[in-house]
Structure formats: C-alpha cells, structure tokens
Scaffold this motif. Sequence first.
Motif, mmCIF file in Angstrom:
data_model
loop_
_atom_site.group_PDB
_atom_site.id
_atom_site.type_symbol
_atom_site.label_atom_id
_atom_site.label_comp_id
_atom_site.label_asym_id
_atom_site.label_seq_id
_atom_site.Cartn_x
_atom_site.Cartn_y
_atom_site.Cartn_z
ATOM 1 N N ALA A 10 -15.230 60.183 -10.873
ATOM 2 C CA ALA A 10 -16.382 59.411 -11.318
ATOM 3 C C ALA A 10 -17.579 59.605 -10.393
ATOM 4 O O ALA A 10 -17.433 59.691 -9.181
ATOM 5 C CB ALA A 10 -16.035 57.936 -11.422
ATOM 6 N N LYS A 11 -18.719 59.638 -10.988
ATOM 7 C CA LYS A 11 -19.961 59.838 -10.264
ATOM 8 C C LYS A 11 -20.267 58.607 -9.421
ATOM 9 O O LYS A 11 -20.273 57.492 -9.909
ATOM 10 C CB LYS A 11 -21.065 60.083 -11.285
ATOM 11 N N SER A 12 -20.500 58.812 -8.140
ATOM 12 C CA SER A 12 -20.925 57.718 -7.281
ATOM 13 C C SER A 12 -22.447 57.639 -7.350
ATOM 14 O O SER A 12 -23.085 58.564 -7.830
ATOM 15 C CB SER A 12 -20.438 57.949 -5.855
ATOM 16 N N PRO A 13 -23.023 56.565 -6.862
ATOM 17 C CA PRO A 13 -24.480 56.424 -6.953
ATOM 18 C C PRO A 13 -25.252 57.540 -6.268
ATOM 19 O O PRO A 13 -26.370 57.823 -6.625
ATOM 20 C CB PRO A 13 -24.763 55.090 -6.264
ATOM 21 N N THR A 14 -24.639 58.220 -5.295
ATOM 22 C CA THR A 14 -25.375 59.232 -4.537
ATOM 23 C C THR A 14 -24.931 60.657 -4.802
ATOM 24 O O THR A 14 -25.464 61.577 -4.210
ATOM 25 C CB THR A 14 -25.251 58.952 -3.027
ATOM 26 N N SER A 15 -23.930 60.873 -5.659
ATOM 27 C CA SER A 15 -23.479 62.243 -5.878
ATOM 28 C C SER A 15 -23.060 62.484 -7.322
ATOM 29 O O SER A 15 -22.721 61.558 -8.043
ATOM 30 C CB SER A 15 -22.315 62.572 -4.945
ATOM 31 N N ALA A 16 -23.080 63.754 -7.685
ATOM 32 C CA ALA A 16 -22.661 64.148 -9.034
ATOM 33 C C ALA A 16 -21.140 64.186 -9.089
ATOM 34 O O ALA A 16 -20.475 64.269 -8.062
ATOM 35 C CB ALA A 16 -23.243 65.525 -9.347
ATOM 36 N N PRO A 17 -20.580 64.143 -10.291
ATOM 37 C CA PRO A 17 -19.118 64.228 -10.401
ATOM 38 C C PRO A 17 -18.608 65.579 -9.911
ATOM 39 O O PRO A 17 -19.314 66.588 -9.970
ATOM 40 C CB PRO A 17 -18.854 64.060 -11.895
ATOM 41 N N ALA A 18 -17.393 65.589 -9.411
ATOM 42 C CA ALA A 18 -16.773 66.833 -8.963
ATOM 43 C C ALA A 18 -16.602 67.759 -10.157
ATOM 44 O O ALA A 18 -16.275 67.317 -11.256
ATOM 45 C CB ALA A 18 -15.424 66.534 -8.321
ATOM 46 N N LYS A 19 -16.833 69.047 -9.938
ATOM 47 C CA LYS A 19 -16.705 70.036 -11.007
ATOM 48 C C LYS A 19 -15.330 70.674 -10.949
ATOM 49 O O LYS A 19 -14.843 71.014 -9.869
ATOM 50 C CB LYS A 19 -17.759 71.128 -10.856
ATOM 51 N N VAL A 20 -14.713 70.826 -12.111
ATOM 52 C CA VAL A 20 -13.407 71.462 -12.210
ATOM 53 C C VAL A 20 -13.452 72.487 -13.326
ATOM 54 O O VAL A 20 -13.934 72.204 -14.416
ATOM 55 C CB VAL A 20 -12.292 70.435 -12.509
ATOM 56 N N LEU A 21 -12.952 73.677 -13.041
ATOM 57 C CA LEU A 21 -12.819 74.723 -14.054
ATOM 58 C C LEU A 21 -11.345 74.818 -14.406
ATOM 59 O O LEU A 21 -10.516 75.148 -13.568
ATOM 60 C CB LEU A 21 -13.324 76.068 -13.514
ATOM 61 N N VAL A 22 -11.004 74.496 -15.629
ATOM 62 C CA VAL A 22 -9.622 74.562 -16.108
ATOM 63 C C VAL A 22 -9.432 75.909 -16.791
ATOM 64 O O VAL A 22 -10.177 76.264 -17.690
ATOM 65 C CB VAL A 22 -9.327 73.415 -17.096
ATOM 66 N N LEU A 36 -7.884 65.046 -19.975
ATOM 67 C CA LEU A 36 -7.431 64.143 -18.910
ATOM 68 C C LEU A 36 -8.435 64.064 -17.760
ATOM 69 O O LEU A 36 -8.750 62.972 -17.274
ATOM 70 C CB LEU A 36 -6.074 64.595 -18.372
ATOM 71 N N LEU A 37 -8.933 65.212 -17.328
ATOM 72 C CA LEU A 37 -9.891 65.219 -16.225
ATOM 73 C C LEU A 37 -11.237 64.621 -16.647
ATOM 74 O O LEU A 37 -11.889 63.931 -15.862
ATOM 75 C CB LEU A 37 -10.072 66.638 -15.687
ATOM 76 N N GLY A 38 -11.649 64.882 -17.883
ATOM 77 C CA GLY A 38 -12.896 64.322 -18.384
ATOM 78 C C GLY A 38 -12.869 62.797 -18.417
ATOM 79 O O GLY A 38 -13.835 62.142 -18.029
ATOM 80 N N VAL A 39 -11.756 62.232 -18.838
ATOM 81 C CA VAL A 39 -11.602 60.769 -18.867
ATOM 82 C C VAL A 39 -11.698 60.189 -17.459
ATOM 83 O O VAL A 39 -12.205 59.093 -17.264
ATOM 84 C CB VAL A 39 -10.253 60.384 -19.531
ATOM 85 N N LYS A 40 -11.241 60.943 -16.469
ATOM 86 C CA LYS A 40 -11.306 60.491 -15.076
ATOM 87 C C LYS A 40 -12.694 60.673 -14.463
ATOM 88 O O LYS A 40 -12.925 60.324 -13.315
ATOM 89 C CB LYS A 40 -10.276 61.246 -14.227
ATOM 90 N N GLY A 41 -13.613 61.256 -15.220
ATOM 91 C CA GLY A 41 -14.987 61.361 -14.749
ATOM 92 C C GLY A 41 -15.385 62.698 -14.154
ATOM 93 O O GLY A 41 -16.488 62.843 -13.643
ATOM 94 N N TYR A 42 -14.503 63.683 -14.193
ATOM 95 C CA TYR A 42 -14.836 64.998 -13.669
ATOM 96 C C TYR A 42 -15.735 65.747 -14.647
ATOM 97 O O TYR A 42 -15.643 65.550 -15.852
ATOM 98 C CB TYR A 42 -13.569 65.829 -13.427
ATOM 99 N N ALA A 43 -16.577 66.614 -14.125
ATOM 100 C CA ALA A 43 -17.389 67.505 -14.944
ATOM 101 C C ALA A 43 -16.525 68.745 -15.187
ATOM 102 O O ALA A 43 -16.343 69.561 -14.292
ATOM 103 C CB ALA A 43 -18.676 67.873 -14.219
ATOM 104 N N VAL A 44 -15.975 68.864 -16.376
ATOM 105 C CA VAL A 44 -14.983 69.895 -16.667
ATOM 106 C C VAL A 44 -15.569 71.005 -17.525
ATOM 107 O O VAL A 44 -16.236 70.750 -18.521
ATOM 108 C CB VAL A 44 -13.767 69.281 -17.407
ATOM 109 N N SER A 45 -15.300 72.237 -17.115
ATOM 110 C CA SER A 45 -15.548 73.390 -17.974
ATOM 111 C C SER A 45 -14.217 74.116 -18.088
ATOM 112 O O SER A 45 -13.299 73.878 -17.309
ATOM 113 C CB SER A 45 -16.648 74.297 -17.404
ATOM 114 N N SER A 46 -14.105 74.969 -19.083
ATOM 115 C CA SER A 46 -12.807 75.601 -19.303
ATOM 116 C C SER A 46 -12.964 77.065 -19.688
ATOM 117 O O SER A 46 -14.030 77.503 -20.113
ATOM 118 C CB SER A 46 -12.040 74.865 -20.393
ATOM 119 N N ALA A 47 -11.860 77.784 -19.525
ATOM 120 C CA ALA A 47 -11.807 79.190 -19.904
ATOM 121 C C ALA A 47 -10.367 79.535 -20.257
ATOM 122 O O ALA A 47 -9.435 78.993 -19.682
ATOM 123 C CB ALA A 47 -12.288 80.078 -18.764
ATOM 124 N N THR A 48 -10.219 80.422 -21.233
ATOM 125 C CA THR A 48 -8.882 80.896 -21.583
ATOM 126 C C THR A 48 -8.757 82.395 -21.341
ATOM 127 O O THR A 48 -7.704 82.963 -21.576
ATOM 128 C CB THR A 48 -8.552 80.600 -23.068
#
Length: 70
Positions: A10-22, A36-48
């Motif tokens: 989750a985004k804190s008042p002073t920082s952006a959400p952590a980015k995760v590449l799945v 799952l990660l999106g619900v927890k507040g992460y900025a998620v991008s993905s690749a297959t």
Amino acid sequence: MSAAGSADGAKSPTSAPAKVLVVDDTPLNVKLLTDLLGVKGYAVSSATERRRCARQASRPKSPTLCCSIS
C-alpha cells in the motif's frame, strides 16, 4: 516488508507503491499473482514471454521480479 516500507504494498503518504513484475509462462498463474498483489496495494505489471520480461527488467527503476519460466 515491501520496498514501500509497510507490510503490504500500500502506498504510504510519502512514497509510491512497490512495483512488482510478475512473470510466468502459465497465464493463470500470472493472473492469480497479479490479482493477489494488486489487492495488497502493489503496482503490478506482468509478462508471459521471456523477451518482454527482459525488456521490462532492464529499464531504469525496474520493478522487483517475481518469476518462474521453465
């Protein structure tokens, strides 16, 4: 603890959400982790695909990688 400094992404008042590449070659796994990660507040991008993963991971300020490609 995430890179954003909290137990979840989750985004804190002073920082952006952590980015995760799945990355996974099974689309269902990618969707599950992305949701799952999106619900927890992460900025998620993905690749297959390996090439897309390599491109995204090589960018400046690339996200944390979460992958399993066999």
